[in-house]
Write an enzyme that holds these catalytic residues in place. Structure first.
Site, mmCIF file in Angstrom:
data_model
loop_
_atom_site.group_PDB
_atom_site.id
_atom_site.type_symbol
_atom_site.label_atom_id
_atom_site.label_comp_id
_atom_site.label_asym_id
_atom_site.label_seq_id
_atom_site.Cartn_x
_atom_site.Cartn_y
_atom_site.Cartn_z
ATOM 1 N N THR A 103 0.827 -1.209 0.000
ATOM 2 C CA THR A 103 0.000 0.000 0.000
ATOM 3 C C THR A 103 0.863 1.261 0.000
ATOM 4 O OG1 THR A 103 -1.474 1.258 1.453
ATOM 5 C CG2 THR A 103 -0.091 -0.338 2.532
ATOM 6 N N ASP A 104 0.251 2.361 -0.439
ATOM 7 C CA ASP A 104 0.944 3.655 -0.365
ATOM 8 C C ASP A 104 1.008 4.178 1.079
ATOM 9 O OD1 ASP A 104 -1.754 4.305 -0.033
ATOM 10 O OD2 ASP A 104 -1.776 5.916 -1.528
ATOM 11 N N GLU A 105 0.222 3.564 1.982
ATOM 12 C CA GLU A 105 0.158 4.083 3.352
ATOM 13 C C GLU A 105 1.480 3.911 4.100
ATOM 14 O OE1 GLU A 105 -3.560 3.353 5.387
ATOM 15 O OE2 GLU A 105 -4.603 3.099 3.490
ATOM 16 N N TYR A 138 -1.857 -0.526 11.005
ATOM 17 C CA TYR A 138 -1.965 -1.192 9.689
ATOM 18 C C TYR A 138 -0.757 -0.862 8.820
ATOM 19 C CZ TYR A 138 -3.251 -1.637 4.738
ATOM 20 O OH TYR A 138 -3.231 -1.920 3.393
ATOM 21 N N LYS A 169 2.293 -3.263 7.375
ATOM 22 C CA LYS A 169 2.571 -3.457 5.948
ATOM 23 C C LYS A 169 3.998 -3.013 5.623
ATOM 24 C CE LYS A 169 0.227 -4.635 2.985
ATOM 25 N NZ LYS A 169 -0.087 -5.997 2.413
HETATM 26 P P1 NAD Z 1 -9.326 -7.505 2.264
HETATM 27 O O1 NAD Z 1 -9.288 -7.217 3.722
HETATM 28 O O2 NAD Z 1 -10.582 -7.250 1.507
HETATM 29 O O3 NAD Z 1 -8.959 -9.047 2.013
HETATM 30 C C1 NAD Z 1 -7.933 -9.697 2.689
HETATM 31 C C2 NAD Z 1 -8.081 -11.204 2.448
HETATM 32 O O4 NAD Z 1 -6.973 -11.867 3.101
HETATM 33 C C3 NAD Z 1 -9.364 -11.798 3.036
HETATM 34 O O5 NAD Z 1 -9.955 -12.676 2.119
HETATM 35 C C4 NAD Z 1 -8.885 -12.552 4.282
HETATM 36 O O6 NAD Z 1 -9.690 -13.677 4.598
HETATM 37 C C5 NAD Z 1 -7.478 -12.975 3.840
HETATM 38 N N1 NAD Z 1 -6.574 -13.186 4.981
HETATM 39 C C6 NAD Z 1 -6.408 -12.398 6.081
HETATM 40 N N2 NAD Z 1 -5.492 -12.938 6.905
HETATM 41 C C7 NAD Z 1 -5.047 -14.084 6.301
HETATM 42 C C8 NAD Z 1 -4.072 -15.069 6.631
HETATM 43 N N3 NAD Z 1 -3.386 -15.002 7.784
HETATM 44 N N4 NAD Z 1 -3.865 -16.072 5.779
HETATM 45 C C9 NAD Z 1 -4.582 -16.184 4.626
HETATM 46 N N5 NAD Z 1 -5.522 -15.296 4.258
HETATM 47 C C10 NAD Z 1 -5.737 -14.247 5.087
HETATM 48 O O7 NAD Z 1 -8.111 -6.709 1.649
HETATM 49 P P2 NAD Z 1 -7.972 -6.053 0.195
HETATM 50 O O8 NAD Z 1 -8.555 -4.692 0.224
HETATM 51 O O9 NAD Z 1 -8.409 -7.018 -0.833
HETATM 52 O O10 NAD Z 1 -6.382 -5.872 0.119
HETATM 53 C C11 NAD Z 1 -5.562 -6.909 -0.425
HETATM 54 C C12 NAD Z 1 -4.110 -6.486 -0.309
HETATM 55 O O11 NAD Z 1 -3.917 -5.254 -0.998
HETATM 56 C C13 NAD Z 1 -3.655 -6.229 1.140
HETATM 57 O O12 NAD Z 1 -2.354 -6.734 1.263
HETATM 58 C C14 NAD Z 1 -3.690 -4.723 1.274
HETATM 59 O O13 NAD Z 1 -2.734 -4.284 2.216
HETATM 60 C C15 NAD Z 1 -3.331 -4.294 -0.134
HETATM 61 N N6 NAD Z 1 -3.866 -2.981 -0.551
HETATM 62 C C16 NAD Z 1 -5.197 -2.690 -0.394
HETATM 63 C C17 NAD Z 1 -5.673 -1.454 -0.845
HETATM 64 C C18 NAD Z 1 -7.146 -1.097 -0.715
HETATM 65 O O14 NAD Z 1 -7.508 0.050 -1.018
HETATM 66 N N7 NAD Z 1 -8.026 -2.004 -0.345
HETATM 67 C C19 NAD Z 1 -4.807 -0.546 -1.459
HETATM 68 C C20 NAD Z 1 -3.458 -0.883 -1.609
HETATM 69 C C21 NAD Z 1 -3.008 -2.119 -1.165
HETATM 70 P P1 TYD Z 2 -10.792 3.813 4.266
HETATM 71 O O1 TYD Z 2 -11.756 3.368 3.223
HETATM 72 O O2 TYD Z 2 -10.881 3.196 5.631
HETATM 73 O O3 TYD Z 2 -9.328 3.668 3.659
HETATM 74 P P2 TYD Z 2 -7.888 4.178 4.254
HETATM 75 O O4 TYD Z 2 -8.049 4.578 5.663
HETATM 76 O O5 TYD Z 2 -7.060 2.960 4.091
HETATM 77 O O6 TYD Z 2 -7.477 5.319 3.364
HETATM 78 O O7 TYD Z 2 -10.953 5.382 4.447
HETATM 79 C C1 TYD Z 2 -10.781 6.285 3.359
HETATM 80 C C2 TYD Z 2 -10.896 7.692 3.908
HETATM 81 O O8 TYD Z 2 -12.250 7.894 4.355
HETATM 82 C C3 TYD Z 2 -10.025 7.946 5.131
HETATM 83 O O9 TYD Z 2 -9.522 9.282 5.072
HETATM 84 C C4 TYD Z 2 -10.964 7.792 6.312
HETATM 85 C C5 TYD Z 2 -12.290 8.256 5.739
HETATM 86 N N1 TYD Z 2 -13.505 7.615 6.319
HETATM 87 C C6 TYD Z 2 -14.554 8.417 6.790
HETATM 88 O O10 TYD Z 2 -14.492 9.665 6.741
HETATM 89 N N2 TYD Z 2 -15.658 7.809 7.290
HETATM 90 C C7 TYD Z 2 -15.767 6.441 7.382
HETATM 91 O O11 TYD Z 2 -16.792 5.939 7.894
HETATM 92 C C8 TYD Z 2 -14.685 5.640 6.885
HETATM 93 C C9 TYD Z 2 -14.747 4.131 6.936
HETATM 94 C C10 TYD Z 2 -13.576 6.273 6.351
#
Ligand code: NAD
Ligand code: TYD
Length: 383
Positions: free
Chosen positions: A151-153, A177, A181
Site C-alpha cells: 500500500t501507499d500508506e 496497519y 505493511k
Molecule cells: P481484504 O481485507 O478485503 O482481504 C484480505 C483477504 O486476506 C481476506 O480474504 C482474508 O480472509 C485474507 N486473509 C487475512 N489474513 C489471512 C491469513 N493469515 N492467511 C490467509 N488469508 C488471510 O483486503 P484487500 O482490500 O483485498 O487488500 C488486499 C491487499 O492489498 C492487502 O495486502 C492490502 O494491504 C493491499 N492494498 C489494499 C488497498 C485497498 O484500497 N483495499 C490498497 C493498496 C493495497
Molecule cells: P478507508 O476506506 O478506511 O481507507 P484508508 O483509511 O485505508 O485510506 O478510508 C478512506 C478515507 O475515508 C479515510 O480518510 C478515512 C475516511 N472515512 C470516513 O471519513 N468515514 C468512514 O466511515 C470511513 C470508513 C472512512
C-alpha cells in the site's frame, strides 16, 4: 490438471511438474477476488487461492468459479508453513501475496491480528517460498517470482503541497496497519537482498470497485445512503486519498508480474486525488440520479463524526515509474469507475446482504458508537 476437480478446502491438487500455474493468497478478499476473476477471464493458467477466510474473506465472490478446473480453493493461513510446503510442491511459477489484515480503523481497535498476519505471516510465507525456491533448478529459479501486494500508506502522510509518493520516498507509517505493511515490505526486500529470492513489490493507492467489504469508505457510504442511515465523515472531511478502480490495480499487478524487474518496487495509482467530502458528494449525486430518494437528497444524510486517531491527511501516488518502464496506465477515470461501482452495489443486493452478518453489524456498532456525530452536513467539525 484440467481433469482434476479437487474437493474444496483440500490440498490434494495435482499439477504435473511442467504445468504453469500460480498461487494467490487472500483471494477471497476485495482485491484478490477481483484479481482472480480478471485473471481467469484472460488466461487459462490455473490458480490456487489460499485464504484463511477472516471476516473479510467472502468465497461467495468467487461462486461463479465453482466447478472451474482452473481454480482451486484452499482454506488456510499464510503462516501455516506445513500447508505451504505441501502446496509449493505443485510447482507454481509465482506466488502473489494479497493476504493481509487491511482496515486502518480495525488496526486501531486491535493491532495484534495485523502483526500476526502482516508481519509474522508474511515472514513464514517468505520462509516457505525461499525453501521451495532454493530447491529449484536454475531455469525454474530464475523464472520464479514472489509478488508482494502493498500500500501507499507505508509512506505516511503528505501536506497539501508535498510532491506525491515515489518509490524512493522514505517509509514513515503512522497507523498499526501501515506499520505492519511497512514491516512486511522490509522483510520482502531483505529476502531478496540476503537470499536472492526473486521478489517484486507493488505499493498501490486506495482501491474501490465491486466486492469491497462495506466497512471501507465508498461501499459504507453507498449502503448507508440507500438504507437511509447517516453518512459518517471523519473530522473535517478534507483528508485526501488517491483513488484507483480495482481492475486497474489488477492489470498493474499482472504487468509487474510479467515484466517487472526483480527486486524493484512499483507505485500504482490513478492520479485521482479527492477529499473524502468530494467523494461522498459524488456518490450522493450519483445515487440522486440512479435511485432518487422519495424526499430530499442523499447529501442531507452526511454527518461529521469524531476523527480517526492519527488520521493521515493526504496520500498521492507518483505512478510515472510503472508507466515509463512497464507501459501501464489506468483504463478508468474516477468518473467512469465510480459510476460502475455505484451501479454494481445497486445491482448486487444479495452479495451485500450476505456480507452484512452479525460480525459486520458488531463492527459498525463498535466503530460508530465510539465516534459520535458532532455536526450536520452544513457545519463541518474541526479536525
Ligand atoms: P481484504 O481485507 O478485503 O482481504 C484480505 C483477504 O486476506 C481476506 O480474504 C482474508 O480472509 C485474507 N486473509 C487475512 N489474513 C489471512 C491469513 N493469515 N492467511 C490467509 N488469508 C488471510 O483486503 P484487500 O482490500 O483485498 O487488500 C488486499 C491487499 O492489498 C492487502 O495486502 C492490502 O494491504 C493491499 N492494498 C489494499 C488497498 C485497498 O484500497 N483495499 C490498497 C493498496 C493495497
Ligand atoms: P478507508 O476506506 O478506511 O481507507 P484508508 O483509511 O485505508 O485510506 O478510508 C478512506 C478515507 O475515508 C479515510 O480518510 C478515512 C475516511 N472515512 C470516513 O471519513 N468515514 C468512514 O466511515 C470511513 C470508513 C472512512
Amino acid at each position: 490438471l484440467q481433469q482434476v476437480r479437487p474437493a474444496p478446502h483440500s490440498t490434494d491438487f495435482q499439477n504435473p511438474r511442467n504445468f504453469s500455474m500460480i498461487i494467490v493468497t487472500g483471494g477471497c478478499g476485495f482485491i484478490g477476488a477481483n484479481f482472480i476473476l480478471d485473471w481467469l477471464r484472460q488466461s487459462d493458467e490455473p490458480i490456487i487461492n489460499v485464504d484463511k477466510l477472516t471476516y473479510a474473506g467472502n468465497p461467495a465472490t468467487l461462486a461463479s468459479l465453482q466447478g472451474d478446473a482452473r481454480y482451486h480453493f484452499v482454506q488456510g493461513d499464510i503462516g501455516d508453513s506445513a500447508l505451504f510446503d505441501r502446496l509449493l510442491m505443485q510447482n507454481p511459477r509465482a506466488v502473489i501475496n494479497f493476504a493481509a489484515e487491511s482496515h486502518v480503523d480495525r488496526s486501531i481497535h486491535g493491532p495484534a491480528d495485523f502483526i500476526e498476519t502482516n508481519v509474522s505471516g508474511t515472514f513464514r510465507l517468505l520462509e516457505s517460498v525461499r525453501a521451495h525456491w532454493q530447491g529449484l533448478d536454475d531455469a525454474a529459479k530464475s523464472a520464479f517470482r514472489f509478488l508482494h501486494v502493498s500500500t501507499d500508506e507505508v509512506y505516511g502522510t503528505l501536506t497539501d503541497t508535498d510532491p506525491a509518493f515515489s518509490e524512493t520516498t522514505p517509509y514513515a507509517p503512522n497507523s498499526p496497519y501501515s506499520a505492519s505493511k511497512a514491516a512486511s515490505d522490509h522483510l520482502v526486500r531483505a529476502w531478496h537482498h540476503t537470499y536472492g529470492l526473486p521478489v517484486l513489490t507493488t505499493n498501490c493507492s486506495n482501491n474501490y470497485g465491486p466486492y469491497q467489504f462495506p466497512e471501507k469508505l465508498i461501499p459504507l457510504i453507498l449502503l448507508n445512503a440507500v438504507a437511509g442511515k447517516p453518512l459518517p465523515i471523519y473530522g473535517d472531511g478534507l483528508n485526501v486519498r488517491d483513488w484507483l478502480y480495482v481492475t486497474d490495480h489488477c492489470s498493474a499487478i499482472r504487468r509487474v508480474l510479467e515484466a517487472g524487474k526483480v527486486g524493484e518496487t512499483y507505485n500504482i495509482g490513478g492520479c485521482n486525488e479527492k477529499t473524502n467530502l468530494d467523494v461522498v458528494h459524488t456518490l450522493c449525486a450519483m445515487l440522486d440520479e440512479l435511485k432518487p430518494r422519495a424526499n430530499g437528497r442523499y447529501a442531507d444524510q452526511i454527518t461529521f463524526v469524531k476523527d480517526r486517531p492519527g488520521h493521515d491527511r493526504r496520500y498521492a501516488i507518483d505512478a510515472r515509474k510503472i508507466e515509463r518502464e512497464l507501459g501501464w496506465k489506468p483504463a478508468e477515470t474516477f468518473e467512469t469507475g465510480i459510476r460502475k461501482t455505484v451501479q454494481w452495489y445497486l445491482d448486487n443486493a444479495d452479495w451485500v446482504a450476505n456480507v452484512q452478518t452479525g460480525a459486520y453489524r458488531e463492527w459498525v456498532q463498535t466503530q460508530y458508537q465510539e465516534a459520535p456525530a458532532c455536526a450536520s452536513a452544513s457545519a463541518p467539525a474541526s479536525a
